[in-house]
Each structure stands twice: as C-alpha cells, then as structure tokens.
Design a protein around this motif. Structure first.
Motif, mmCIF file in Angstrom:
data_model
loop_
_atom_site.group_PDB
_atom_site.id
_atom_site.type_symbol
_atom_site.label_atom_id
_atom_site.label_comp_id
_atom_site.label_asym_id
_atom_site.label_seq_id
_atom_site.Cartn_x
_atom_site.Cartn_y
_atom_site.Cartn_z
ATOM 1 N N TRP A 80 0.830 -1.207 0.000
ATOM 2 C CA TRP A 80 0.000 0.000 0.000
ATOM 3 C C TRP A 80 0.866 1.259 0.000
ATOM 4 O O TRP A 80 0.604 2.203 -0.741
ATOM 5 C CB TRP A 80 -0.929 -0.020 1.209
ATOM 6 N N MET A 83 2.545 1.646 -3.342
ATOM 7 C CA MET A 83 1.608 2.149 -4.347
ATOM 8 C C MET A 83 1.411 3.658 -4.216
ATOM 9 O O MET A 83 1.422 4.389 -5.214
ATOM 10 C CB MET A 83 0.263 1.441 -4.230
ATOM 11 N N LYS A 84 1.276 4.149 -2.979
ATOM 12 C CA LYS A 84 1.090 5.589 -2.788
ATOM 13 C C LYS A 84 2.299 6.385 -3.252
ATOM 14 O O LYS A 84 2.161 7.397 -3.952
ATOM 15 C CB LYS A 84 0.785 5.892 -1.315
ATOM 16 N N SER A 86 4.739 5.434 -5.349
ATOM 17 C CA SER A 86 4.948 5.333 -6.793
ATOM 18 C C SER A 86 3.911 6.140 -7.560
ATOM 19 O O SER A 86 4.212 6.696 -8.622
ATOM 20 C CB SER A 86 4.920 3.873 -7.237
ATOM 21 N N PHE A 87 2.695 6.242 -7.036
ATOM 22 C CA PHE A 87 1.672 7.049 -7.694
ATOM 23 C C PHE A 87 2.071 8.519 -7.692
ATOM 24 O O PHE A 87 2.008 9.197 -8.722
ATOM 25 C CB PHE A 87 0.329 6.855 -6.987
ATOM 26 N N SER A 90 5.100 9.047 -10.018
ATOM 27 C CA SER A 90 4.764 8.963 -11.441
ATOM 28 C C SER A 90 3.927 10.156 -11.887
ATOM 29 O O SER A 90 4.023 10.586 -13.043
ATOM 30 C CB SER A 90 4.048 7.647 -11.744
ATOM 31 N N VAL A 156 1.479 6.964 -15.647
ATOM 32 C CA VAL A 156 1.095 6.977 -14.227
ATOM 33 C C VAL A 156 0.451 5.654 -13.841
ATOM 34 O O VAL A 156 0.792 5.044 -12.818
ATOM 35 C CB VAL A 156 0.151 8.163 -13.934
ATOM 36 N N THR A 160 2.467 2.862 -11.425
ATOM 37 C CA THR A 160 1.870 2.539 -10.136
ATOM 38 C C THR A 160 1.583 1.045 -10.027
ATOM 39 O O THR A 160 1.885 0.410 -9.014
ATOM 40 C CB THR A 160 0.573 3.344 -9.930
ATOM 41 N N ALA A 163 4.953 -0.960 -9.806
ATOM 42 C CA ALA A 163 5.625 -0.814 -8.508
ATOM 43 C C ALA A 163 4.902 -1.623 -7.433
ATOM 44 O O ALA A 163 5.553 -2.260 -6.591
ATOM 45 C CB ALA A 163 5.694 0.654 -8.112
ATOM 46 N N THR A 164 3.572 -1.631 -7.465
ATOM 47 C CA THR A 164 2.815 -2.411 -6.487
ATOM 48 C C THR A 164 3.040 -3.903 -6.705
ATOM 49 O O THR A 164 3.236 -4.662 -5.748
ATOM 50 C CB THR A 164 1.317 -2.071 -6.581
#
Length: 188
Positions: A80, A83-84, A86-87, A90, A156, A160, A163-164
């Motif tokens: 989690w 993900m945040k 990398s978001f 990106s 993006v 994301t 990466a997750t």
C-alpha cells in the motif's frame, strides 16, 4: 487493649537523649546542610585524604569519533505504501514530461525547425494537384500537448501498477531468502 509482648529493648540512640524533634540545634553549625560526598571536592585538595581526588579524563582517548554502523535487513515492503509513493512520483514524472514537451516544442518552433522540415516534406510528398503533407498543422502545440498528456496518464497507471506488483514479488522472494541487507553508517 493491653500490651502482651512484654518488655521491649530500648534503641541506643534514644535511650539517653531527647527524640529527634526535641533536640536543640548544635551551636557551631549555622551553615547549610552538606550531604556526605563519595569523592572529595576539588577545593579541599588531593593531599587531605591520601591521594583520593577528582577523577581526571583519560589521556589516551581517541581524537576521531568512531563511526557507528548498523546492519539492517529489509524483510518486507508494504504494497500500500509502495503504491502511494509510486503514484505520487509517477504523477510528478508525468507533469515533468508534459512541461518538457511544451518547452521543447516552443524552442524548436522558435528555431524554425518545423517550417524547414515541413517545407521539405511537403515538397517531397506534393504533386501538381496537391500541396503534400503539412507538418506544421499536424505538429501544432495543442495536438502535441494532448498526445503527451495521454502518454503521461498511461505512464502513471503503468508505473503505479508495476511498482505495487514489484512490492508483492519482493515480499514473496524476501520470505525465501530473508530480504535485502543494508549497512547504515552514521555521518561524522
């Protein structure tokens, strides 16, 4: 109630004199109370107690500080939080891509690249009844920015997701081998 314990021994300190609250203060001690000291104070000097004095610092101490090091192991990456992060990264990369494309287009337009290359392409693709391909209308700034924005949005989403997925794969492999070991050192 009657005391059945019999005669009790007297305490030595209280047998012959008054109780602590009944004592009169001594005549020679008018100053403040000083509790007993484990080491003598520097004012009294070394000779009074036979060489026992204030502790002095060691003379052979190191002059350069020792760098502390710690070996740590990254045993799990939280998907989690990956993900945040990398978001957000990106999105920043997508904004930089759009801005860089706009600046590059403006520089190339100011240098006359589109008009020169467009003239060459229209001459090569033109015939007697048509003018050929118009590069300047095809590569206009709004069209370039829309294309770059679409590419940035796709980037993006893909960055994301990858990466997750990478965090999940790392957690699976770290379960088998223990994770990545890091050696951290303190700055001097």
């Amino acid at each position: 109630m009657t005391d059945t314990r019999g005669p009790q021994p007297q305490y030595e300190g209280y047998a012959n004199g008054p109780l602590p609250g009944e004592r009169e203060p001594a005549q020679g001690t008018a100053g403040p109370y000083h509790p007993p000291q484990a080491y003598e104070s520097p004012a009294s000097g070394r000779g009074a107690t036979g060489g026992q004095g204030v502790r002095l610092p060691r003379t052979g101490a190191r002059t350069t500080p020792r760098t502390r090091k710690a070996r740590l192991r990254v045993s799990k990456a939280d998907p989690w939080s990956v993900m945040k992060v990398s978001f957000l990264l990106s999105i920043a990369l997508g904004i930089c891509t759009v801005v860089a494309a706009a600046v590059l287009w403006m520089v190339m337009d100011a240098m006359g690249v589109f008009s020169t290359v467009g003239g060459t392409i229209s001459e090569a693709t033109g015939s007697n009844e048509s003018n050929g391909f118009d590069l300047q209308s095809f590569l206009s700034l709004p069209r370039v920015l829309i294309f770059t924005s679409v590419i940035a949005v796709i980037d993006v989403v893909l960055a994301t997701a990858l990466a997750t997925l990478g965090a999940f794969i790392y957690n699976l492999s770290a379960g088998f081998v223990g994770g990545v070991e890091l050696t951290l050192a303190e700055d001097e």
